[in-house]
Design a protein around this motif. Structure first.
Motif, PDB file in Angstrom:
ATOM      1  N   PRO A 126     -43.935 -74.393 -58.853  1.00 52.65           N
ATOM      2  CA  PRO A 126     -44.961 -74.094 -57.877  1.00 52.65           C
ATOM      3  C   PRO A 126     -46.277 -73.664 -58.309  1.00 52.65           C
ATOM      4  O   PRO A 126     -47.311 -74.135 -57.827  1.00 52.65           O
ATOM      5  N   TYR A 127     -46.567 -73.704 -59.899  1.00 44.92           N
ATOM      6  CA  TYR A 127     -47.748 -73.597 -60.288  1.00 44.92           C
ATOM      7  C   TYR A 127     -48.332 -74.929 -60.942  1.00 44.92           C
ATOM      8  O   TYR A 127     -49.617 -74.697 -61.613  1.00 44.92           O
ATOM      9  N   GLY A 128     -47.826 -76.008 -60.706  1.00 45.04           N
ATOM     10  CA  GLY A 128     -48.418 -77.388 -60.709  1.00 45.04           C
ATOM     11  C   GLY A 128     -47.764 -77.639 -62.463  1.00 45.04           C
ATOM     12  O   GLY A 128     -48.237 -78.527 -63.053  1.00 45.04           O
ATOM     13  N   VAL A 129     -46.652 -76.762 -63.011  1.00 40.87           N
ATOM     14  CA  VAL A 129     -46.091 -77.114 -64.185  1.00 40.87           C
ATOM     15  C   VAL A 129     -45.180 -78.334 -64.093  1.00 40.87           C
ATOM     16  O   VAL A 129     -44.200 -78.554 -63.496  1.00 40.87           O
ATOM     17  N   LYS A 130     -45.528 -79.394 -64.750  1.00 38.92           N
ATOM     18  CA  LYS A 130     -44.874 -80.675 -64.797  1.00 38.92           C
ATOM     19  C   LYS A 130     -43.568 -80.556 -65.672  1.00 38.92           C
ATOM     20  O   LYS A 130     -43.676 -79.995 -67.012  1.00 38.92           O
ATOM     21  N   THR A 131     -42.532 -81.104 -65.291  1.00 37.51           N
ATOM     22  CA  THR A 131     -41.120 -81.108 -65.942  1.00 37.51           C
ATOM     23  C   THR A 131     -40.474 -82.385 -65.946  1.00 37.51           C
ATOM     24  O   THR A 131     -41.000 -83.301 -65.055  1.00 37.51           O
ATOM     25  N   ALA A 132     -39.410 -82.545 -66.810  1.00 35.11           N
ATOM     26  CA  ALA A 132     -38.599 -83.577 -66.500  1.00 35.11           C
ATOM     27  C   ALA A 132     -37.885 -83.846 -65.228  1.00 35.11           C
ATOM     28  O   ALA A 132     -37.611 -82.739 -64.722  1.00 35.11           O
ATOM     29  N   THR A 133     -37.189 -84.858 -64.603  1.00 34.72           N
ATOM     30  CA  THR A 133     -36.459 -84.700 -63.730  1.00 34.72           C
ATOM     31  C   THR A 133     -35.276 -84.217 -64.209  1.00 34.72           C
ATOM     32  O   THR A 133     -34.535 -84.625 -65.418  1.00 34.72           O
ATOM     33  N   SER A 134     -34.533 -83.599 -63.418  1.00 30.55           N
ATOM     34  CA  SER A 134     -33.263 -82.936 -63.919  1.00 30.55           C
ATOM     35  C   SER A 134     -32.129 -82.981 -62.928  1.00 30.55           C
ATOM     36  O   SER A 134     -32.337 -82.756 -61.387  1.00 30.55           O
ATOM     37  N   TYR A 135     -30.693 -82.765 -63.437  1.00 29.18           N
ATOM     38  CA  TYR A 135     -29.687 -82.469 -62.890  1.00 29.18           C
ATOM     39  C   TYR A 135     -29.035 -81.485 -63.015  1.00 29.18           C
ATOM     40  O   TYR A 135     -28.740 -81.258 -64.415  1.00 29.18           O
ATOM     41  N   HIS A 136     -28.373 -80.559 -62.383  1.00 27.08           N
ATOM     42  CA  HIS A 136     -27.596 -79.295 -63.084  1.00 27.08           C
ATOM     43  C   HIS A 136     -26.231 -79.437 -62.656  1.00 27.08           C
ATOM     44  O   HIS A 136     -25.848 -79.835 -61.567  1.00 27.08           O
ATOM     45  N   LEU A 137     -25.439 -78.847 -63.539  1.00 27.51           N
ATOM     46  CA  LEU A 137     -23.900 -78.611 -63.461  1.00 27.51           C
ATOM     47  C   LEU A 137     -23.298 -77.227 -63.915  1.00 27.51           C
ATOM     48  O   LEU A 137     -23.899 -76.758 -64.804  1.00 27.51           O
ATOM     49  N   ASN A 138     -22.481 -76.765 -62.985  1.00 25.46           N
ATOM     50  CA  ASN A 138     -21.737 -75.520 -63.486  1.00 25.46           C
ATOM     51  C   ASN A 138     -20.467 -75.958 -63.990  1.00 25.46           C
ATOM     52  O   ASN A 138     -19.948 -76.972 -63.345  1.00 25.46           O
ATOM     53  N   LEU A 139     -19.815 -75.085 -64.818  1.00 26.44           N
ATOM     54  CA  LEU A 139     -18.625 -75.356 -65.374  1.00 26.44           C
ATOM     55  C   LEU A 139     -17.851 -75.588 -63.828  1.00 26.44           C
ATOM     56  O   LEU A 139     -17.507 -74.653 -63.222  1.00 26.44           O
ATOM     57  N   GLY A 140     -16.854 -76.497 -63.923  1.00 25.94           N
ATOM     58  CA  GLY A 140     -15.733 -76.466 -62.817  1.00 25.94           C
ATOM     59  C   GLY A 140     -16.282 -77.205 -61.767  1.00 25.94           C
ATOM     60  O   GLY A 140     -15.554 -78.198 -60.941  1.00 25.94           O
ATOM     61  N   ASP A 141     -17.562 -77.774 -61.633  1.00 22.44           N
ATOM     62  CA  ASP A 141     -18.189 -78.905 -60.779  1.00 22.44           C
ATOM     63  C   ASP A 141     -17.505 -80.288 -60.776  1.00 22.44           C
ATOM     64  O   ASP A 141     -17.093 -80.548 -61.975  1.00 22.44           O
ATOM     65  N   ASP A 142     -17.589 -80.944 -59.857  1.00 18.73           N
ATOM     66  CA  ASP A 142     -16.896 -82.237 -59.785  1.00 18.73           C
ATOM     67  C   ASP A 142     -18.216 -83.068 -60.483  1.00 18.73           C
ATOM     68  O   ASP A 142     -19.557 -82.746 -60.316  1.00 18.73           O
ATOM     69  N   ILE A 143     -17.820 -84.208 -61.539  1.00 13.55           N
ATOM     70  CA  ILE A 143     -18.931 -84.807 -62.003  1.00 13.55           C
ATOM     71  C   ILE A 143     -19.027 -86.364 -61.589  1.00 13.55           C
ATOM     72  O   ILE A 143     -18.129 -86.878 -61.538  1.00 13.55           O
ATOM     73  N   HIS A 144     -20.069 -86.664 -60.765  1.00 13.61           N
ATOM     74  CA  HIS A 144     -20.226 -87.781 -60.152  1.00 13.61           C
ATOM     75  C   HIS A 144     -21.446 -88.372 -61.170  1.00 13.61           C
ATOM     76  O   HIS A 144     -22.588 -88.348 -61.089  1.00 13.61           O
ATOM     77  N   GLU A 145     -20.983 -89.437 -61.971  1.00 14.57           N
ATOM     78  CA  GLU A 145     -21.824 -90.163 -63.149  1.00 14.57           C
ATOM     79  C   GLU A 145     -22.731 -90.907 -62.588  1.00 14.57           C
ATOM     80  O   GLU A 145     -23.842 -90.629 -62.942  1.00 14.57           O
ATOM     81  N   ASN A 146     -22.470 -91.612 -61.480  1.00 13.87           N
ATOM     82  CA  ASN A 146     -23.703 -92.458 -60.818  1.00 13.87           C
ATOM     83  C   ASN A 146     -24.530 -91.716 -60.208  1.00 13.87           C
ATOM     84  O   ASN A 146     -25.657 -91.944 -60.332  1.00 13.87           O
ATOM     85  N   HIS A 173     -27.263 -92.678 -74.188  1.00 11.27           N
ATOM     86  CA  HIS A 173     -27.986 -93.966 -74.309  1.00 11.27           C
ATOM     87  C   HIS A 173     -27.105 -94.701 -73.342  1.00 11.27           C
ATOM     88  O   HIS A 173     -27.953 -95.574 -72.489  1.00 11.27           O
ATOM     89  N   ARG A 174     -25.611 -94.294 -73.447  1.00  5.98           N
ATOM     90  CA  ARG A 174     -24.990 -95.341 -72.283  1.00  5.98           C
ATOM     91  C   ARG A 174     -24.179 -94.529 -71.428  1.00  5.98           C
ATOM     92  O   ARG A 174     -23.791 -93.188 -71.601  1.00  5.98           O
ATOM     93  N   LYS A 175     -23.994 -95.016 -70.202  1.00  2.33           N
ATOM     94  CA  LYS A 175     -23.217 -94.105 -69.329  1.00  2.33           C
ATOM     95  C   LYS A 175     -21.792 -93.830 -69.826  1.00  2.33           C
ATOM     96  O   LYS A 175     -21.113 -92.714 -69.567  1.00  2.33           O
ATOM     97  N   SER A 176     -21.143 -94.617 -70.753  1.00  3.91           N
ATOM     98  CA  SER A 176     -19.917 -94.322 -71.488  1.00  3.91           C
ATOM     99  C   SER A 176     -19.896 -93.057 -72.512  1.00  3.91           C
ATOM    100  O   SER A 176     -18.972 -92.474 -72.668  1.00  3.91           O
ATOM    101  N   GLU A 177     -21.208 -92.454 -72.665  1.00  6.10           N
ATOM    102  CA  GLU A 177     -21.366 -91.483 -73.461  1.00  6.10           C
ATOM    103  C   GLU A 177     -21.437 -90.193 -72.810  1.00  6.10           C
ATOM    104  O   GLU A 177     -21.602 -88.981 -73.310  1.00  6.10           O
ATOM    105  N   LEU A 178     -21.674 -90.152 -71.433  1.00  3.91           N
ATOM    106  CA  LEU A 178     -22.288 -89.106 -70.829  1.00  3.91           C
ATOM    107  C   LEU A 178     -20.941 -87.932 -70.567  1.00  3.91           C
ATOM    108  O   LEU A 178     -21.261 -86.755 -70.861  1.00  3.91           O
ATOM    109  N   GLN A 179     -19.896 -88.458 -70.388  1.00  2.00           N
ATOM    110  CA  GLN A 179     -18.748 -87.334 -70.215  1.00  2.00           C
ATOM    111  C   GLN A 179     -18.599 -86.489 -71.575  1.00  2.00           C
ATOM    112  O   GLN A 179     -18.516 -85.177 -71.604  1.00  2.00           O
ATOM    113  N   ASN A 180     -18.745 -87.041 -72.558  1.00  2.00           N
ATOM    114  CA  ASN A 180     -18.496 -86.502 -73.947  1.00  2.00           C
ATOM    115  C   ASN A 180     -19.793 -85.427 -74.095  1.00  2.00           C
ATOM    116  O   ASN A 180     -19.606 -84.300 -74.693  1.00  2.00           O
TER     117      ASN A 180
END
Length: 326
Positions: A126-146, A173-180
Motif C-alpha cells: 500500500p505504500y507503493g512498494v513494488k514486488t514480484a507477482t506471487s502465489y502462496h501455499l500452506n502445507l496441506g493445501d491442494d496444489i494446482h500447478e496450472n 524453469h519447467r512445469k515438471s520441476e515445480l512439485q520437487n
C-alpha cells in the motif's frame, strides 16, 4: 564501568552454523576496554555460555544469567547474531523484552513481520512498494500447478516463506520441476511463496540506526555465478558483490529512497538489509532481513566499510543504541 554483553548465536534453523560464524566475529571485534563479551550458544537442546577453552556453562532462562565459579553474571545488553528462528522471527526479542534486557535487533513485532516474506510484502504494497507477482501455499493445501504457473509464469522461484540464507529456494524453469521445488521448500517451512522471475540487476541495501539517525549504507550489486543468488553464491564465493553498485544516479536515488521508506514504515531499528531487483528501471522488493550476516565477508559489513565505518564501530554503535532505548 565495562558493560556485560551477551552475544547470542546459533539458533534452531538451518542457518545456525552461519550464525555461529557471525557471532564469533562480533565477539572478536568488540572493544574489550568497553565491553565484557560472552558467547552464548542458543541451540535446540541447550542454552550455554562457551568460554575460551570451549567449556560450557548453562544459561538460567528465568533471568538470562550464567554462573561461573559461584559468581552470578547478568547482562547489560544482548547482541543478537541469530539468523533465522528464534533470533530473527520475534521470539528472542519477546523474551528479552519481557526480561527488560536491551538488545540490538528490532522489536518483536517487526522481527516477526519481516521474517514472514508474504506478510511483510503485503504490508508494504500500500505504500507503493513494488514486488514480484506471487502465489502462496500452506502445507496441506491442494496444489494446482496450472493455476500457479498461469499467475507467476516461468521461470519462477519457489521459496520457504520463513527462512533465510537461500535455504528452501529453487528456481523452476519447467512445469515438471515445480512439485520437487515445492517439496524442497516445505522441508524448511510449512508456508511457501512462489514468485515470478524478475530479470534485472539485483542489489542489497543496508539501513541501520547510526548515532541516533537512520543511515542508508552504500549499495551492493550482486552478480551470481550460479543461476541465482543461492547458498553457494552467498557463502562459497560463487558470486561477485560489488560495492558501490553500478547503478545510474537515478537508480541509486530510487532504491535509497525505497530502502529508507521500508525501514521507516516498518518502524525498524538496529540492523536491516533489504534486497531488490530492478525491473523496467524500478526497484522491486524481494525481502527484508533484520539480523544480516556479520562476518567480514558478509554484505552489510562490506557496506559499512565502504561508508567508512569499521566493524568495531558498527557493532559498538548497535550496543550503544540499544542501551539508549532501554
Amino acid at each position: 564501568m565495562k558493560k556485560n554483553i551477551a552475544i547470542v548465536m546459533g539458533g534452531y534453523s538451518s542457518e545456525f552454523q552461519i550464525s555461529l560464524k557471525s557471532g564469533n566475529v562480533v565477539f572478536e571485534t568488540l572493544n574489550p576496554l568497553k565491553y565484557n563479551a560472552y558467547r552464548i550458544h542458543i541451540l535446540k537442546d541447550k542454552w550455554v555460555y562457551v568460554d575460551d577453552e570451549a567449556h560450557e556453562f548453562p544459561v538460567d532462562k528465568n533471568d538470562f544469567s550464567i554462573t561461573i565459579s559461584g559468581k552470578k553474571i547478568t547482562f547489560d545488553c544482548v547482541f543478537n547474531a541469530i539468523h533465522g528462528s528464534p533470533g530473527e522471527d520475534g521470539m528472542i526479542q519477546a523474551y528479552f523484552e519481557l526480561l527488560d534486557i536491551p538488545h540490538t535487533s528490532c522489536g518483536m513485532y517487526q522481527a516477526s513481520l519481516t521474517f514472514n516474506k508474504r506478510d511483510c510484502l503485503s504490508v508494504l504494497r500500500p505504500y507503493g512498494v513494488k514486488t514480484a507477482t506471487s502465489y502462496h501455499l500452506n502445507l496441506g493445501d491442494d496444489i494446482h500447478e496450472n493455476e500457479i504457473l498461469n499467475k507467476v509464469g516461468l521461470p519462477c522461484f519457489v521459496k520457504a516463506n520463513k527462512a533465510g540464507s537461500s535455504f528452501g529456494i529453487t528456481k523452476v524453469h519447467r512445469k515438471s520441476e515445480l512439485q520437487n521445488a515445492i517439496d524442497v521448500a516445505f522441508k524448511e517451512d510449512d508456508e511457501i511463496i512462489i514468485e515470478s522471475f524478475l530479470d534485472g540487476t539485483e542489489v542489497s541495501v543496508g539501513v541501520i540506526t547510526y548515532k541516533g539517525e537512520t543511515k542508508v549504507l552504500p549499495i551492493t550489486e550482486i552478480v551470481s555465478d550460479n543461476d541465482f543468488f543461492d547458498y553457494e553464491a552467498k557463502y562459497l564465493g560463487k558470486s561477485q558483490e560489488i560495492t558501490p553498485a553500478r547503478l545510474s544516479p537515478e537508480e541509486e536515488a530510487k532504491v535509497n529512497t525505497l530502502a529508507r521508506l521500508v525501514y521507516d514504515k516498518l518502524k525498524l531499528s538496529g540492523f536491516s538489509r533489504s534486497e531488490y531487483i530492478f525491473k523496467d528501471g524500478e526497484p522491486h522488493l524481494l525481502e527484508v532481513n533484520t539480523v544480516p550476516g556479520f562476518t567480514k565477508e558478509s554484505i552489510l559489513p562490506q557496506q559499512a566499510a565502504a561508508a567508512g565505518i569499521a566493524l568495531e564501530d558498527l557493532f559498538g554503535n548497535a550496543i550503544e543504541e540499544a542501551l539508549l532505548k532501554s
